[in-house]
Each structure stands twice: as C-alpha cells, then as structure tokens.
Enzyme design. Structure first.
Site: not given
Length: 392
Positions: A66-68, A173
């Site tokens: 995901a956002s990693v 974001y």
C-alpha cells in the site's frame, strides 16, 4: 532511551506487546525489525501468515505494501533528479501533456514534480471522498482495487476532475504518487516497475520488492480489523474487491488482495508494490546513512526535510511532509517520544515504520491486519515500547 540501547530489555518490551496484541486478536501476524546505529537489535516474525491454514508468519514474508510504496517510488524519482534526468520544479505537463487538471477556479493547474512528492498538488484520494464522490463518478482507481484500467487511462480520468485546491495552497494526502510514477516512466524511458528496479531495488539488492508478488507462497494473507460481533479479524477476499470503512462520511478503502498476484494490474506508485520487511529496512537505512549508492547526501537530506512550512497536515499533528514521507516538527504536538526530524509513514494493509536520525534508529513493522497495523493503538504502543516508555 539510553545511548547504549540494551538489546534484552528492548526485545522483552516488544515481545510482550506482540504477545498481547496477538492474544487480543488485534493482529493476525507481524514482522518487526529494529536497527540502532546500523546494528540489528530486534527481529521477530509472530502470529500467522495464513491463519486458516495455520501457516506461521516468517520474517521474509511478502506484504501488500500500500502506501509503503510511496517512499520507494519517491526515491526512484529523486534518483532521476540526481542523474539530471528530472528536476523537482519541472512542470508535470512537460512529461505528461495529457495531465492538465483544472483548479477550482477553472484555470489549468501548473503542478510541479515537487508538489507531487509533497502532496501539495491539489489532488485527493477517492477513499477520502463521500461515497459516490467525484473520483468514483469518474472511475478513478486508488491503486488498491481490481480496476482493469491502465495507468495512463486512470490519470486521464483523474485529470478530468477539478482539483480540490490550487497547487501549493494546502496539503492533502493523495493519489499524487501515481502521477509521479507516470512522470518517472517518461523521464526514465521505461515502465515504472523496470525503472524502480533499475534505480532503487536492484542497486540495494531488494530482491523481494516489485509491483507483483515474486513468491506467492510467501505472500501474507490479508485481514481486516474485527468489528462488532466478530471474534477475530476477517479474511479479505482473494479475488474481487472488499470494502473497508475508514471514517464516517468517507467512502473508505476498496481493496483487492488478488491485485498483488496480477501482472496486468497497472503499477500504482502510491499503493501497488509488494515486498518484505528486511527489504524495506535496507532502503530506510540507506537513506538514513546518506543515500549512497542511490542519492547524493544533499538530496537525501532534502528528502527528509519538511517541505510544507506552516501547512497543516490532517491526521498528523506536529508533522510536516518531506519528499515522500512525513517529518516530525513538534514531538509535543504529536504526543510522541520520537526526536524532532523523525520520518514516519504507514500502509493501509497494516504497516507502520519510522526513522529517528537523531537516535540512529530505524523501525519497520509490517502486519497483515488492516488497519490496526497502520493506524490502530498498536502503532503508538510499538513506538513507546521501542523507546522504553510504559504502555498506555
């Protein structure tokens, strides 16, 4: 935390926390790594990789990042900057002539690469919008569903929706990292997955990290937080889309765990990568130690410097945003034991990580339980366990 950072008490604190959250069925499985002054001080795989099959978690498990994905793809962009093939203040339209969304006042927006990296471009995420919001109406994918659109098709749809605000006016974001991925493709002259391998994961030996799971047997099953009436987290569907509420009035996440095994899914720079905790720790330590061989020291420092000035970050009080992740400006406002200048982010499928450059400390916690592992009590509890503070 003392300067010698004794290993045994640290291990005992984190072991106790992991035992508690597993016993309470808040997490199904986790991999936690801690490095201090370049030395590994803690590594543990706990719980289950696949609960139903009784397969234990392993420290080289693969996770849907995901956002990693964002700091990995942001590093790839900065590697192109270091090579002189891209500039932070380039207009996005130079690289993507079709991507020219309009501001709320109707003017065509002038978005820069830096604004994509800092999430000040005026873009949004569909999961932040009300159900049936503008992105849903336009068919924009957030990068975690089973959408069959191409990256360019998705961005063309995105460009047809007015921005939430004029670039640079606020912080929000957003899906900006997916746009950044398309810019990288153009600047590098190759598909995003190939560019990331050439610029980041290849040079660092991050052999587990890509836009598709490289070993399905090591891919952790995805779970979601238990709700009222459930005794344990629920298993997310292996095919199709599963809905995960986020906050009242927002659409929430539409997740397709099967995307991690679909080579035809578009490469989402903000949410589409798969990788292991040791791989990601390798990147964090590379950046903490100055960026070589990926980035020159000055650019690595710029990446970890807050770029957002006085702009407020919703959900992250006391923090600003660098070129790919949050940067701690005020530990008191954030209510954290982390040092000023600490970098931190997470990932929807259940991940958190932080780097405290002052303490020479890097921590990675990948779990297979959304969203406890990203934004639940476990995240703060782990942080306080690392720093030796009593758990709340």
């Amino acid at each position: 935390m003392s300067t010698d950072f004794p290993a045994a008490p640290l291990a005992a604190r984190i072991d106790t926390l992991l035992s508690t959250v597993l016993h309470e069925r808040r997490l199904v499985g986790a991999v936690v790594l801690v490095r201090h002054q370049g030395r590994e001080r803690y590594r543990r795989a706990a719980g289950h990789l696949d609960r139903e099959a009784a397969i234990p978690m392993r420290d080289d498990a693969l996770f849907r990042l995901a956002s990693v994905s964002k700091p990995i793809v942001s590093t790839a962009a900065l590697a192109l900057v270091a090579q002189g093939r891209l500039q932070l203040d380039d207009l996005v339209a130079r690289w993507l002539p079709y991507f020219q969304p309009r501001q709320p006042d109707g003017q065509v927006a002038a978005i820069t690469v830096r604004q994509l990296l800092t999430h000040t471009a005026g873009l949004d995420y569909g999961f932040f919008q009300p159900p049936g919001g503008p992105y849903a109406q336009a068919g924009v994918s957030d990068g975690m569903d089973a959408s069959s659109v191409s990256l360019e098709d998705n961005l063309r749809r995105l460009a047809g929706v007015p921005l939430a605000f004029a670039p640079g006016e606020r912080w929000g974001y957003s899906i900006a990292s997916d746009v950044l991925g398309a810019v990288i493709e153009q600047a590098a002259g190759m598909p995003l997955a190939q560019a990331v391998r050439q610029l980041v994961t290849g040079p660092l030996g991050m052999a587990d990290t890509d836009f598709v799971a490289l070993d399905a047997q090591r891919l952790a099953v995805a779970y979601a937080d238990r709700v009222a009436g459930q005794a344990q987290p629920r298993r997310l569907h292996d095919s199709g889309d599963d809905h995960l509420p986020f906050l009242d009035g927002m659409a929430g996440f539409t997740l397709s765990p099967g995307r991690a095994l679909d080579p035809a899914a578009y490469a989402s720079g903000g949410a589409g990568m798969v990788g292991s905790a040791p791989d990601f720790m390798r990147l964090l330590e590379t950046l903490r130690l100055g960026g070589a061989p990926l980035l020159p020291p000055g650019l690595a420092r710029e990446m970890s410097r807050s770029q957002t000035g006085s702009l407020e970050l919703p959900f992250w009080p006391g923090r600003g945003f660098g070129l790919g992740f949050t940067v701690l400006n005020d530990p008191l406002a954030a209510g954290t034991p982390e040092s000023t200048g600490t970098w931190r982010m997470g990932g929807t499928y259940g991940h958190s990580w932080f780097v405290d450059p002052v303490r020479e400390l890097s921590v990675v916690a990948f779990t297979n339980t959304a969203i406890e592992g990203m934004a639940g009590p476990f995240v703060e509890q782990l942080c306080r366990a690392v720093y030796g503070q009593e758990l709340a």
